[in-house]
Design a protein around this motif. Structure first.
Motif, PDB file in Angstrom:
ATOM      1  N   ASN A  86      30.779  44.691  22.439  1.00 24.10           N
ATOM      2  CA  ASN A  86      31.569  43.465  22.530  1.00 24.10           C
ATOM      3  C   ASN A  86      31.689  42.893  23.934  1.00 24.10           C
ATOM      4  O   ASN A  86      32.371  41.889  24.143  1.00 24.10           O
ATOM      5  CB  ASN A  86      32.968  43.707  21.950  1.00 24.10           C
ATOM      6  N   GLY A  87      31.070  43.533  24.921  1.00 21.44           N
ATOM      7  CA  GLY A  87      31.140  43.017  26.285  1.00 21.44           C
ATOM      8  C   GLY A  87      32.528  43.051  26.871  1.00 21.44           C
ATOM      9  O   GLY A  87      32.846  42.276  27.784  1.00 21.44           O
ATOM     10  N   ASP A 119      34.469  31.695  25.298  1.00 22.90           N
ATOM     11  CA  ASP A 119      34.064  32.462  26.474  1.00 22.90           C
ATOM     12  C   ASP A 119      34.909  33.718  26.650  1.00 22.90           C
ATOM     13  O   ASP A 119      34.557  34.601  27.435  1.00 22.90           O
ATOM     14  CB  ASP A 119      34.169  31.595  27.732  1.00 22.90           C
ATOM     15  N   ARG A 120      36.016  33.814  25.887  1.00 22.97           N
ATOM     16  CA  ARG A 120      36.902  34.982  26.012  1.00 22.97           C
ATOM     17  C   ARG A 120      36.973  35.827  24.747  1.00 22.97           C
ATOM     18  O   ARG A 120      37.469  36.947  24.775  1.00 22.97           O
ATOM     19  CB  ARG A 120      38.321  34.512  26.380  1.00 22.97           C
ATOM     20  N   VAL A 121      36.499  35.271  23.633  1.00 25.54           N
ATOM     21  CA  VAL A 121      36.559  35.960  22.337  1.00 25.54           C
ATOM     22  C   VAL A 121      35.179  35.909  21.684  1.00 25.54           C
ATOM     23  O   VAL A 121      34.530  34.867  21.686  1.00 25.54           O
ATOM     24  CB  VAL A 121      37.605  35.299  21.404  1.00 25.54           C
ATOM     25  N   ASN A 122      34.749  37.028  21.127  1.00 25.87           N
ATOM     26  CA  ASN A 122      33.499  37.058  20.366  1.00 25.87           C
ATOM     27  C   ASN A 122      33.756  36.510  18.962  1.00 25.87           C
ATOM     28  O   ASN A 122      34.570  37.082  18.227  1.00 25.87           O
ATOM     29  CB  ASN A 122      32.970  38.489  20.261  1.00 25.87           C
ATOM     30  N   PHE A 123      33.098  35.438  18.610  1.00 23.90           N
ATOM     31  CA  PHE A 123      33.240  34.860  17.279  1.00 23.90           C
ATOM     32  C   PHE A 123      32.101  35.390  16.414  1.00 23.90           C
ATOM     33  O   PHE A 123      30.923  35.129  16.694  1.00 23.90           O
ATOM     34  CB  PHE A 123      33.209  33.332  17.328  1.00 23.90           C
ATOM     35  N   LEU A 124      32.452  36.132  15.368  1.00 19.67           N
ATOM     36  CA  LEU A 124      31.473  36.731  14.473  1.00 19.67           C
ATOM     37  C   LEU A 124      31.700  36.160  13.070  1.00 19.67           C
ATOM     38  O   LEU A 124      32.472  36.694  12.275  1.00 19.67           O
ATOM     39  CB  LEU A 124      31.619  38.257  14.471  1.00 19.67           C
ATOM     40  N   MET A 125      31.029  35.057  12.793  1.00 20.87           N
ATOM     41  CA  MET A 125      31.181  34.374  11.519  1.00 20.87           C
ATOM     42  C   MET A 125      30.180  34.975  10.536  1.00 20.87           C
ATOM     43  O   MET A 125      29.010  34.563  10.470  1.00 20.87           O
ATOM     44  CB  MET A 125      30.954  32.874  11.704  1.00 20.87           C
ATOM     45  N   PRO A 168      37.976  33.268   2.136  1.00 19.16           N
ATOM     46  CA  PRO A 168      37.680  33.868   3.429  1.00 19.16           C
ATOM     47  C   PRO A 168      38.547  35.091   3.723  1.00 19.16           C
ATOM     48  O   PRO A 168      39.658  35.210   3.213  1.00 19.16           O
ATOM     49  CB  PRO A 168      37.995  32.740   4.415  1.00 19.16           C
ATOM     50  N   MET A 169      38.014  35.954   4.550  1.00 20.13           N
ATOM     51  CA  MET A 169      38.720  37.143   5.016  1.00 20.13           C
ATOM     52  C   MET A 169      38.510  37.204   6.527  1.00 20.13           C
ATOM     53  O   MET A 169      37.386  37.067   7.006  1.00 20.13           O
ATOM     54  CB  MET A 169      38.166  38.394   4.358  1.00 20.13           C
ATOM     55  N   THR A 170      39.590  37.388   7.278  1.00 19.58           N
ATOM     56  CA  THR A 170      39.517  37.346   8.731  1.00 19.58           C
ATOM     57  C   THR A 170      40.136  38.581   9.352  1.00 19.58           C
ATOM     58  O   THR A 170      41.191  39.052   8.896  1.00 19.58           O
ATOM     59  CB  THR A 170      40.224  36.087   9.274  1.00 19.58           C
ATOM     60  N   TYR A 171      39.473  39.086  10.386  1.00 17.22           N
ATOM     61  CA  TYR A 171      39.986  40.230  11.141  1.00 17.22           C
ATOM     62  C   TYR A 171      40.006  39.872  12.626  1.00 17.22           C
ATOM     63  O   TYR A 171      39.033  39.323  13.150  1.00 17.22           O
ATOM     64  CB  TYR A 171      39.095  41.456  10.955  1.00 17.22           C
ATOM     65  N   ALA A 172      41.119  40.193  13.285  1.00 18.46           N
ATOM     66  CA  ALA A 172      41.210  40.068  14.739  1.00 18.46           C
ATOM     67  C   ALA A 172      41.131  41.476  15.309  1.00 18.46           C
ATOM     68  O   ALA A 172      41.922  42.351  14.938  1.00 18.46           O
ATOM     69  CB  ALA A 172      42.525  39.403  15.139  1.00 18.46           C
ATOM     70  N   VAL A 173      40.171  41.690  16.197  1.00 19.62           N
ATOM     71  CA  VAL A 173      39.902  43.022  16.733  1.00 19.62           C
ATOM     72  C   VAL A 173      40.024  42.976  18.252  1.00 19.62           C
ATOM     73  O   VAL A 173      39.399  42.120  18.901  1.00 19.62           O
ATOM     74  CB  VAL A 173      38.475  43.481  16.337  1.00 19.62           C
ATOM     75  N   ASN A 174      40.830  43.870  18.829  1.00 17.77           N
ATOM     76  CA  ASN A 174      40.984  43.840  20.278  1.00 17.77           C
ATOM     77  C   ASN A 174      39.746  44.390  20.976  1.00 17.77           C
ATOM     78  O   ASN A 174      38.805  44.857  20.330  1.00 17.77           O
ATOM     79  CB  ASN A 174      42.262  44.570  20.727  1.00 17.77           C
ATOM     80  N   GLU A 175      39.743  44.336  22.299  1.00 17.37           N
ATOM     81  CA  GLU A 175      38.549  44.732  23.049  1.00 17.37           C
ATOM     82  C   GLU A 175      38.223  46.215  22.907  1.00 17.37           C
ATOM     83  O   GLU A 175      37.098  46.647  23.193  1.00 17.37           O
ATOM     84  CB  GLU A 175      38.703  44.372  24.532  1.00 17.37           C
ATOM     85  N   GLU A 176      39.192  47.000  22.441  1.00 10.60           N
ATOM     86  CA  GLU A 176      38.954  48.423  22.213  1.00 10.60           C
ATOM     87  C   GLU A 176      38.441  48.708  20.803  1.00 10.60           C
ATOM     88  O   GLU A 176      38.225  49.859  20.430  1.00 10.60           O
ATOM     89  CB  GLU A 176      40.239  49.207  22.477  1.00 10.60           C
ATOM     90  N   GLY A 177      38.284  47.656  20.002  1.00  5.81           N
ATOM     91  CA  GLY A 177      37.727  47.810  18.658  1.00  5.81           C
ATOM     92  C   GLY A 177      38.740  48.079  17.578  1.00  5.81           C
ATOM     93  O   GLY A 177      38.366  48.395  16.442  1.00  5.81           O
TER      94      GLY A 177
END
Length: 203
Positions: A86-87, A119-125, A168-177
């Motif tokens: 995830n960078g 630029d701050r969040v990975n969008f995985l559609m 739709p189903m959505t998940y918010a995942v922090n930088e630690e996964g």
């Protein structure tokens, strides 16, 4: 004679009550589209488990407080994206299909969020490509001018891993996964932008 009249009256009352109940059920609408089976019809967020195990963040499970199940998918432009790579950024995972009206309702808001937070969040559609029409999906994205990254779940592996029954189903995942929020059903603009603020604050 009184007993007979009473029984007839009881039958009539039950019949009327049944008709009223059936009439109310027919009027319900849903902001989720079923994928494999019925699901609750109202969009809702999922609270963290009341007593999650202390090492829950080390366990992969599609629930809040647990590590998001990893996946690796090809994008529309031929790149390969893996969730765990995830960078150092949090990730926004949205499972959708172009035939799903509730998915389309939230897409413009997601595009707007992508333009502001991309630029701050990975969008995985994640497109459920195994149930979608690839050409129609591409045409839809092009006609609406959506530019967020689209991942192709061609074999339904991600849908299975995340136990998706409706979209739709959505998940918010922090930088630690770790999953910090799970949302079932279409989200409003306010909900999406609130979620973005939660994600960028976790950094």
């Amino acid at each position: 004679m009184n007993l007979r009249n009473g029984l007839i009256m009881l039958v009539i009352i039950l019949a009327v009550a049944g008709a009223v109940w059936m009439g109310g059920s027919k009027g319900e609408t849903s902001d989720e589209a079923p994928v494999k089976g019925p699901e609750e019809s109202t969009a809702k967020s999922e609270e963290a488990p009341s007593s999650p195990p202390q090492d829950s963040s080390a366990v992969e499970k599609p629930q809040q407080g647990f590590r998001a199940p990893n996946f690796k998918l090809r994008t529309l432009d031929g790149k390969t994206v893996e969730l765990t790579k995830n960078g150092g950024k949090p990730s926004f995972i949205n499972l959708w299909a172009s035939w799903c009206p509730p998915c389309k309702m939230e897409m413009p808001h997601i595009q707007e969020a992508y333009e502001k937070y991309g630029d701050r969040v990975n969008f995985l559609m994640v497109n459920l490509t195994g149930t979608d029409d690839l050409d129609k999906m591409k045409e839809y994205l092009s006609s609406e001018g959506f530019t967020f990254p689209v991942l192709l779940d061609e074999k339904g592996e991600v849908a299975d891993r995340y136990g998706v029954m409706s979209i739709p189903m959505t998940y918010a995942v922090n930088e630690e996964g770790v999953i910090i929020h799970k949302q079932m059903g279409a989200m409003s603009r306010e909900q999406i932008f609130d979620l973005m603020e939660q994600l960028v604050k976790t950094k």
